[in-house]
Write an enzyme that holds these catalytic residues in place. Structure first.
Site, PDB file in Angstrom:
ATOM      1  CE1 TYR A  44      -4.242   0.043  -0.388  1.00  0.00           C
ATOM      2  CE2 TYR A  44      -4.167  -1.810   1.083  1.00  0.00           C
ATOM      3  CZ  TYR A  44      -5.070  -0.985   0.229  1.00  0.00           C
ATOM      4  OH  TYR A  44      -6.337  -1.266  -0.075  1.00  0.00           O
ATOM      5  CD  GLU A  46      -3.422   3.919   1.297  1.00  0.00           C
ATOM      6  OE1 GLU A  46      -2.368   3.728   1.929  1.00  0.00           O
ATOM      7  OE2 GLU A  46      -4.644   3.619   1.710  1.00  0.00           O
ATOM      8  CG  ASP A 195      -9.416   9.933 -24.053  1.00  0.00           C
ATOM      9  OD1 ASP A 195      -8.530   9.319 -23.854  1.00  0.00           O
ATOM     10  OD2 ASP A 195     -10.553   9.541 -23.454  1.00  0.00           O
ATOM     11  CB  THR A 225      -6.231   3.246 -21.985  1.00  0.00           C
ATOM     12  OG1 THR A 225      -6.277   3.467 -23.299  1.00  0.00           O
ATOM     13  CG2 THR A 225      -7.603   3.661 -21.369  1.00  0.00           C
ATOM     14  CE  LYS A 228      -8.654   1.753 -25.673  1.00  0.00           C
ATOM     15  NZ  LYS A 228      -8.885   2.295 -24.370  1.00  0.00           N
ATOM     16  NE  ARG A 234      -7.749  -2.933 -19.865  1.00  0.00           N
ATOM     17  CZ  ARG A 234      -9.031  -3.152 -19.954  1.00  0.00           C
ATOM     18  NH1 ARG A 234      -9.451  -4.375 -20.191  1.00  0.00           N
ATOM     19  NH2 ARG A 234     -10.392  -2.150 -19.602  1.00  0.00           N
TER      20      ARG A 234
HETATM   21  N1  DSN Z   1     -13.175  -0.222 -25.145  1.00  0.00           N
HETATM   22  C1  DSN Z   1     -12.423   0.786 -25.409  1.00  0.00           C
HETATM   23  C2  DSN Z   1     -12.469   1.689 -26.564  1.00  0.00           C
HETATM   24  O1  DSN Z   1     -12.745   0.929 -27.507  1.00  0.00           O
HETATM   25  O2  DSN Z   1     -12.413   2.751 -26.860  1.00  0.00           O
HETATM   26  C3  DSN Z   1     -12.613   1.780 -24.335  1.00  0.00           C
HETATM   27  O3  DSN Z   1     -14.050   1.810 -23.740  1.00  0.00           O
END
Ligand code: DSN
Length: 414
Positions: A44, A46, A195, A225, A228, A234
């Site tokens: 942990y 924090e 984003d 994220t 991808k 993740r």
């Molecule tokens: N599933 C991802 C996307 O395709 O953008 C994120 O939600």
């Protein structure tokens, strides 16, 4: 072997034999998975480096500082941004921005879902709409398909005066100039959230314009994220102009979250090392070459789809090929049919879609995952042509045979 290990083994076999065209998925290096399952899970932490609430975090401090440093080294050439790597995933990362800068009743402008926007950009179904007002900008038809409608973008900005504009998409095959969009939004007095979850691998390698910019040309907040096109675990990262970092950090901890997942942070660090060229993916290819191959394979996939007679929504300039399905197609049934032939895809809304979210009118395909397994241009084009035939109602047995053979031939790193 207990049930969980049995299921994991079956999933591994299934992944290996599947032909994965889901544009938001990828296969991280075994080192990424090793760190994700490492003893960092046990701790942990924090707080932030130098100011933790539990004992035993000197190495955790070093880890988090190292990963933040790598993230900035990979993405920010302007030295104007800071980063928080404690955010757990993309949607929470976006929420952290909303909680930091919006007051109840503030308005947010983003691309609508059918045009390729994302649920977490305050789509109509978002629970956050009880706090904020939400408006959309749209796309305009061009010779290349559908692209951001600059006139609509400008006029909505002028009319609505949103506190926040979101630039970033989930099913948008075209490229766009972040600096131009940021300048327009800033001229209007709005803040900008970029984003880049889908395109962060492209941005990191200079294969897409960057939202990391000086003054008005840069987004104020940038979320991504990490699993991808960046090919990590993740997780997510939240960058912000330095002036906003204290508030962002406070929103994340103690504002909304407890202990960071150090195992995720370590695994993100591994992905960043691979992007930066300090370490390599098992195929030993530089990350920039990988991203170029992803884009070329997506174009080859699109070429194959078109050769079969299938309609493309917008010509690809990234890792996504978006198909407009024939009117009579049930997209859910098609997705299931393709899965039975060993090909994983996702049905997706497309501009002006008349279908429901459950049975939309499009199919989204991407080459990031298969490129990690080493697919080449010829096979990508053949695959596109065979998937296209199935979309048009023919050739399911041919696709099944092709995908079975391809699954066997492609690299598998685990
Ligand atoms: N599933 C991802 C996307 O395709 O953008 C994120 O939600």
């Amino acid at each position: 072997m207990n049930k969980l290990f049995e299921l994991t083994k079956k999933e591994a076999d299934k992944q290996r034999s599947s032909i994965n065209l889901i544009a938001s998925e990828n296969y991280p290096s075994p080192k990424v998975l090793e760190l994700l399952g490492s003893i960092w899970n046990d701790k942990y932490a924090e707080g932030y480096p130098g100011k933790r609430y539990y004992a035993g975090n000197l190495l955790a401090d070093e880890l988090e500082e190292f990963v933040c440093h790598k993230a900035l080294q990979v993405f920010d050439k302007t030295n104007q941004y800071g980063v928080n790597v404690q955010v757990l995933s993309g949607s929470p990362a976006n929420m952290m921005v909303y909680f930091t800068i919006l007051e109840p009743g503030d308005t947010v402008l983003s691309l609508d879902l059918n045009s390729g926007g994302h649920l977490s950009h305050l789509h109509a179904t978002s629970s956050l709409n009880k706090f904020y007002n939400h408006q959309n900008y749209g796309l305009a038809k061009t010779a290349e398909g559908y692209e951001i409608d600059l006139e609509d973008f400008k006029s909505k900005l002028a009319k609505i005066k949103p506190r926040l504009v979101i630039i970033g998409f989930s099913a948008y095959p075209r490229q766009y100039q972040f600096s131009k969009l940021c300048e327009i939004a800033h001229d209007n007095g709005s803040l900008v959230l970029a984003d880049i979850s889908h395109i962060s691998g492209l941005v990191a390698t200079g294969n897409h314009s960057t939202p990391f910019g000086s003054n008005d040309a840069g987004a104020d907040f940038i979320t991504t994220t990490t699993h991808k096109t960046l090919r990590g675990p993740r997780s997510a990262m939240l960058f912000a102009k330095k002036e906003y970092m204290p508030a962002i950090n406070k929103t994340i901890f103690p504002g909304t979250s407890g202990g960071p997942h150090l195992n995720q942070i370590a695994a993100v660090g591994q992905a960043l090392l691979e992007v930066a060229g300090d370490d390599t993916y098992p195929d030993k290819k530089p990350f920039g070459d990988y991203i170029k191959a992803v884009m070329a394979n997506t174009q080859a996939l699109q070429k194959g789809l078109e050769s079969s007679g299938v309609e493309i929504v917008s010509r690809t300039q990234n890792h996504i090929a978006l198909v407009k399905l024939p009117e009579s197609t049930d997209s859910l049934e098609l997705q299931e049919l393709l899965e039975r032939a060993g090909v994983l895809t996702n049905r997706n809304a497309i501009p002006n879609d008349m279908g429901s979210a459950w049975r939309p009118g499009g199919l989204r395909l991407g080459a990031a995952a298969l490129t990690s397994r080493g697919i080449d241009l010829k096979k990508s084009e053949e695959l596109g042509a065979l998937v296209g035939s199935v979309i048009l109602g023919e050739g399911i047995e041919q696709l099944k045979a092709f995908s079975l053979a391809l699954g066997d031939q492609l690299a598998w790193w685990y």
